[in-house]
Enzyme design. Structure first.
Site, short mmCIF file in Angstrom:
data_model
loop_
_atom_site.label_atom_id
_atom_site.label_comp_id
_atom_site.label_asym_id
_atom_site.label_seq_id
_atom_site.Cartn_x
_atom_site.Cartn_y
_atom_site.Cartn_z
N ARG A 118 23.02 31.63 24.90
CA ARG A 118 24.14 32.08 25.22
C ARG A 118 23.99 33.76 25.04
O ARG A 118 24.32 34.39 24.44
CB ARG A 118 25.49 31.78 24.58
N SER A 129 29.68 26.93 30.23
CA SER A 129 31.02 27.72 30.32
C SER A 129 31.58 27.25 31.68
O SER A 129 32.87 27.29 31.69
CB SER A 129 30.65 28.99 30.38
N TYR A 224 29.07 30.41 19.01
CA TYR A 224 29.46 29.35 18.65
C TYR A 224 30.35 29.14 17.41
O TYR A 224 30.00 30.22 16.51
CB TYR A 224 28.43 28.04 18.60
P1 NAD Z 1 32.82 25.34 22.15
O1 NAD Z 1 33.03 24.60 23.14
O2 NAD Z 1 31.53 24.94 21.17
O3 NAD Z 1 34.28 25.46 20.92
C1 NAD Z 1 35.64 25.70 21.67
C2 NAD Z 1 36.19 26.38 20.67
O4 NAD Z 1 36.56 25.93 19.61
C3 NAD Z 1 35.29 27.82 20.05
O5 NAD Z 1 36.09 28.82 20.38
C4 NAD Z 1 35.34 27.59 18.79
O6 NAD Z 1 35.33 28.81 17.84
C5 NAD Z 1 36.65 26.73 18.44
N1 NAD Z 1 36.46 25.93 17.17
C6 NAD Z 1 35.52 25.44 16.57
N2 NAD Z 1 35.87 24.89 15.48
C7 NAD Z 1 37.09 25.21 15.18
C8 NAD Z 1 38.15 24.84 14.26
N3 NAD Z 1 38.07 24.16 13.10
N4 NAD Z 1 39.52 25.35 14.54
C9 NAD Z 1 39.72 25.92 15.50
N5 NAD Z 1 38.96 26.18 16.54
C10 NAD Z 1 37.70 25.91 16.48
O7 NAD Z 1 32.72 27.05 22.45
P2 NAD Z 1 32.79 27.55 24.05
O8 NAD Z 1 33.92 27.62 24.57
O9 NAD Z 1 31.65 26.85 24.57
O10 NAD Z 1 32.41 29.09 23.63
C11 NAD Z 1 32.66 29.93 22.47
C12 NAD Z 1 32.56 31.19 22.76
O11 NAD Z 1 31.08 31.71 22.93
C13 NAD Z 1 33.22 32.06 23.92
O12 NAD Z 1 34.72 32.04 23.92
C14 NAD Z 1 32.55 33.14 24.05
O13 NAD Z 1 33.00 34.26 23.31
C15 NAD Z 1 31.27 32.78 23.54
N6 NAD Z 1 30.41 32.67 24.84
C16 NAD Z 1 29.42 33.81 25.01
C17 NAD Z 1 28.57 33.49 26.12
C18 NAD Z 1 27.61 34.59 26.47
O14 NAD Z 1 27.58 35.77 25.66
N7 NAD Z 1 26.91 34.46 27.34
C19 NAD Z 1 28.76 32.50 26.99
C20 NAD Z 1 29.66 31.58 26.87
C21 NAD Z 1 30.58 31.62 25.76
#
Ligand code: NAD
Length: 356
Positions: A118, A129, A224
């Site tokens: 990411r 995403s 993550y």
């Molecule tokens: P994911 O699918 O791995 O997880 C979904 C969400 O669940 C995350 O926000 C995580 O923090 C949350 N989570 C995990 N354990 C938890 C718990 N016990 N209680 C409550 N919530 C919990 O994550 P995702 O949606 O693929 O991505 C997370 C973040 O990564 C995004 O919101 C963004 O900030 C970042 N991201 C960055 C890039 C980049 O920089 N290129 C790209 C995609 C995402």
């Protein structure tokens, strides 16, 4: 060199769409596509004809140097693939160990697009995403359809209806899209996450962020979440129970890269929810966030419907294919150089994604 696009069995999506092929040209490379590969995603063969050669499956398996799919190719096709070909797909290596050992033992090479880092440079390839955004949107539409209640507040001569209460667990890409969609439908939304950065994002969408003190939030975990302490999880489960008992819809999206999904909604919590409530568990394929979730199944527990589905993106096949296609084409540009496959292990994106 030939890049082959196969029809996905049991999935309406297609890995490359005509508009991407139109703008993705590599010298000395032909795109071959299996007959009717895009039909279920509303991309008929006629619109591919200008940019790709329509072939039967066997020829593509036998002659393509790169095979681009969404799901890993079925086990029975592996022996038919050209020697030394490169398979490009979402292999989900943490949960799909069997297919990976099959690929390895057959001498083929494979990249898993789930492992794209990411980083800013890899943003155009971020399939996770793209698919998560669709899943979050679809989860709310599914919940609205299944719910016996309106989402918006209604004031009518026949009486007033309070807005639906939606609880979103995990405010990452899918969760934020679910929040935005539920808000647009007029619901009141609350959300939990362990990453501090999520608070501002949740609030900017007009939802309430529920804070549970003591979360471990590692900034160097590549965006993550990380596993939480037992004490935090117990505290969080109690807070979730309090909110869930007042909610009409709970959408769970919480995942931890490479690990089983955390249990946020216990059986005890579900038994305290109102009859007619809906749970949509998008983390079902990695174990689920609800203790009662069964992957790819809908179950009824005390009048609560629990839908375990991590593949809702596949239910919006046209736009899901469009996103996937643009992301995968961006990845292909990293590995195709001068009409050949060039797996430069100094390139972090290739290094992270090459699994065999
Ligand atoms: P994911 O699918 O791995 O997880 C979904 C969400 O669940 C995350 O926000 C995580 O923090 C949350 N989570 C995990 N354990 C938890 C718990 N016990 N209680 C409550 N919530 C919990 O994550 P995702 O949606 O693929 O991505 C997370 C973040 O990564 C995004 O919101 C963004 O900030 C970042 N991201 C960055 C890039 C980049 O920089 N290129 C790209 C995609 C995402």
């Amino acid at each position: 060199m030939v890049i082959g696009i196969l029809k996905e069995p049991n999935d309406k999506r297609v890995s490359l769409v005509p508009s991407t092929l139109k703008k993705t040209k590599f010298d000395g490379v032909e795109f071959w596509i299996e007959k009717d590969a895009g039909a279920a995603a509303s991309y008929p063969d006629e619109v591919y004809e200008k940019y790709a050669i329509i072939k039967d499956r066997t020829s593509i398996l036998k002659e393509a140097d790169i095979l681009v799919t969404i799901n890993p190719i079925p086990k029975k096709d592996i022996p038919k693939v050209k020697k030394n070909a490169l398979l490009v797909a979402l292999f989900s290596p943490y949960t799909n160990k069997e297919i990976i050992s099959e690929v390895k033992s057959s001498g083929l090479r494979a990249v898993s697009l789930n492992l794209i880092p990411r980083t800013t440079i890899a943003q155009t390839m971020d399939i996770l995403s793209s698919m998560a955004a669709i899943s979050g949107y679809k989860a709310v539409l599914l919940a609205a359809n299944e719910s016996p209640r309106f989402f918006p507040m209604m004031i009518t001569a026949a009486g007033s209806i309070k807005p639906c209460k939606v609880l979103v667990l995990g405010a990452g890409v899918a969760g934020l899209q679910a929040i935005a969609t539920a808000r647009r439908l007029g619901a009141m939304v609350e959300a939990f996450d362990v990453r501090a950065a999520a608070k501002e994002e949740v609030e900017s969408l007009g939802a309430k962020f529920v804070e549970v003190p003591g979360a471990i939030d590692k900034k160097d975990a590549g965006g993550y979440a990380v596993e939480q302490t037992k004490e935090f999880m117990e505290n969080q489960q109690l807070q979730v129970q309090h909110r869930a008992s007042k909610s009409d819809v709970v959408i769970t999206t919480a995942q931890i890269m490479g690990k089983k999904a955390p249990i946020l909604l216990t059986k005890e919590t579900v038994s305290k929810m109102k009859p007619g409530s809906i749970v949509i568990d998008l983390a079902a394929s990695t174990g689920g966030n609800c203790e009662l979730t069964e992957n790819n199944k809908t179950i009824l527990y005390n009048g609560i419907k629990i839908i375990g589905n991590s593949h809702l993106a596949a239910e919006m096949p046209k736009d899901a294919s469009f996103f996937y296609s643009n992301n995968v084409a961006s990845y292909l540009k990293q590995i195709v150089k001068n009409g050949e496959i060039d797996l430069d292990m100094e390139n972090i994106i290739i290094h992270k994604t090459l699994i065999t």
